[in-house]
Design a protein around this motif. Sequence first.
Motif, PDB file in Angstrom:
ATOM      1  N   ARG A   3       0.867  -1.180   0.000  1.00 43.64           N
ATOM      2  CA  ARG A   3       0.000   0.000   0.000  1.00 43.64           C
ATOM      3  C   ARG A   3       0.906   1.233   0.000  1.00 43.64           C
ATOM      4  O   ARG A   3       1.863   1.309   0.766  1.00 43.64           O
ATOM      5  CB  ARG A   3      -0.902  -0.001   1.235  1.00 43.64           C
ATOM      6  CG  ARG A   3      -1.918   1.131   1.197  1.00 43.64           C
ATOM      7  CD  ARG A   3      -2.912   1.035   2.313  1.00 43.64           C
ATOM      8  NE  ARG A   3      -2.270   1.468   3.547  1.00 43.64           N
ATOM      9  CZ  ARG A   3      -2.545   0.987   4.740  1.00 43.64           C
ATOM     10  NH1 ARG A   3      -3.415   0.024   4.891  1.00 43.64           N
ATOM     11  NH2 ARG A   3      -1.938   1.449   5.807  1.00 43.64           N
ATOM     12  N   VAL A   4       0.623   2.190  -0.856  1.00 39.22           N
ATOM     13  CA  VAL A   4       1.392   3.432  -0.942  1.00 39.22           C
ATOM     14  C   VAL A   4       0.571   4.545  -0.302  1.00 39.22           C
ATOM     15  O   VAL A   4      -0.586   4.759  -0.660  1.00 39.22           O
ATOM     16  CB  VAL A   4       1.729   3.786  -2.409  1.00 39.22           C
ATOM     17  CG1 VAL A   4       2.428   5.130  -2.495  1.00 39.22           C
ATOM     18  CG2 VAL A   4       2.579   2.693  -3.038  1.00 39.22           C
ATOM     19  N   ILE A  37       3.320  10.685 -10.458  1.00 41.56           N
ATOM     20  CA  ILE A  37       2.390   9.804  -9.735  1.00 41.56           C
ATOM     21  C   ILE A  37       2.473   8.381 -10.271  1.00 41.56           C
ATOM     22  O   ILE A  37       2.471   7.406  -9.509  1.00 41.56           O
ATOM     23  CB  ILE A  37       0.942  10.347  -9.818  1.00 41.56           C
ATOM     24  CG1 ILE A  37       0.848  11.719  -9.142  1.00 41.56           C
ATOM     25  CG2 ILE A  37      -0.045   9.355  -9.211  1.00 41.56           C
ATOM     26  CD1 ILE A  37       1.243  11.750  -7.683  1.00 41.56           C
ATOM     27  N   GLU A  38       2.575   8.228 -11.568  1.00 40.16           N
ATOM     28  CA  GLU A  38       2.700   6.906 -12.177  1.00 40.16           C
ATOM     29  C   GLU A  38       3.954   6.191 -11.659  1.00 40.16           C
ATOM     30  O   GLU A  38       3.917   5.005 -11.333  1.00 40.16           O
ATOM     31  CB  GLU A  38       2.758   7.040 -13.696  1.00 40.16           C
ATOM     32  CG  GLU A  38       2.792   5.725 -14.433  1.00 40.16           C
ATOM     33  CD  GLU A  38       2.798   5.931 -15.935  1.00 40.16           C
ATOM     34  OE1 GLU A  38       3.471   5.140 -16.631  1.00 40.16           O
ATOM     35  OE2 GLU A  38       2.143   6.870 -16.422  1.00 40.16           O
ATOM     36  N   ASN A  41       3.446   5.101  -8.115  1.00 43.15           N
ATOM     37  CA  ASN A  41       2.570   3.924  -8.065  1.00 43.15           C
ATOM     38  C   ASN A  41       3.331   2.626  -8.304  1.00 43.15           C
ATOM     39  O   ASN A  41       2.901   1.557  -7.865  1.00 43.15           O
ATOM     40  CB  ASN A  41       1.420   4.065  -9.056  1.00 43.15           C
ATOM     41  CG  ASN A  41       0.373   5.039  -8.579  1.00 43.15           C
ATOM     42  OD1 ASN A  41       0.254   5.317  -7.388  1.00 43.15           O
ATOM     43  ND2 ASN A  41      -0.400   5.584  -9.507  1.00 43.15           N
ATOM     44  N   GLU A  44       4.046   0.143  -5.460  1.00 41.54           N
ATOM     45  CA  GLU A  44       3.094  -0.883  -5.014  1.00 41.54           C
ATOM     46  C   GLU A  44       3.640  -2.281  -5.283  1.00 41.54           C
ATOM     47  O   GLU A  44       3.445  -3.198  -4.486  1.00 41.54           O
ATOM     48  CB  GLU A  44       1.754  -0.729  -5.738  1.00 41.54           C
ATOM     49  CG  GLU A  44       0.949   0.467  -5.344  1.00 41.54           C
ATOM     50  CD  GLU A  44      -0.357   0.551  -6.122  1.00 41.54           C
ATOM     51  OE1 GLU A  44      -0.469  -0.039  -7.229  1.00 41.54           O
ATOM     52  OE2 GLU A  44      -1.269   1.213  -5.623  1.00 41.54           O
ATOM     53  N   HIS A  45       4.293  -2.454  -6.399  1.00 35.25           N
ATOM     54  CA  HIS A  45       4.794  -3.770  -6.807  1.00 35.25           C
ATOM     55  C   HIS A  45       6.281  -3.953  -6.522  1.00 35.25           C
ATOM     56  O   HIS A  45       6.757  -5.085  -6.487  1.00 35.25           O
ATOM     57  CB  HIS A  45       4.524  -3.994  -8.296  1.00 35.25           C
ATOM     58  CG  HIS A  45       3.067  -3.969  -8.625  1.00 35.25           C
ATOM     59  ND1 HIS A  45       2.208  -4.995  -8.293  1.00 35.25           N
ATOM     60  CD2 HIS A  45       2.305  -3.026  -9.221  1.00 35.25           C
ATOM     61  CE1 HIS A  45       0.994  -4.689  -8.684  1.00 35.25           C
ATOM     62  NE2 HIS A  45       1.014  -3.495  -9.255  1.00 35.25           N
TER      63      HIS A  45
END
Length: 101
Positions: A3-4, A37-38, A41, A44-45
């Motif tokens: 979770r970010v 932002i991308e 994200n 997360e992985h």
Amino acid sequence: MSRVELAPELGDDIDRILDHLAKHNVTDPGRRIGEIIEAINALEHNPLIGRPAENDLRELVIGRRSRGYVALYRYLAELDIVLVLALRSQREAGYAERGSR
């Protein structure tokens, strides 16, 4: 999948970046923020993708040259949470001073 979470102060960093982009007449500043932002994200992985920094923090390098930014974050493995604490241009000397990290 981790979770970010974004620190509230990150909004100030984004405002500062947007002000800078407007001052230099950069076209489509929203797209630039979208790219940031991308990249965030992706944590997360891959929460350990960033380079190690001091005090158990990590830095995610985003883009390069005039489109380059660095996100400072901490990965809390026991909770599987990424806390994004600050954002700066790669050309800035450091992160904005914040309370305790």
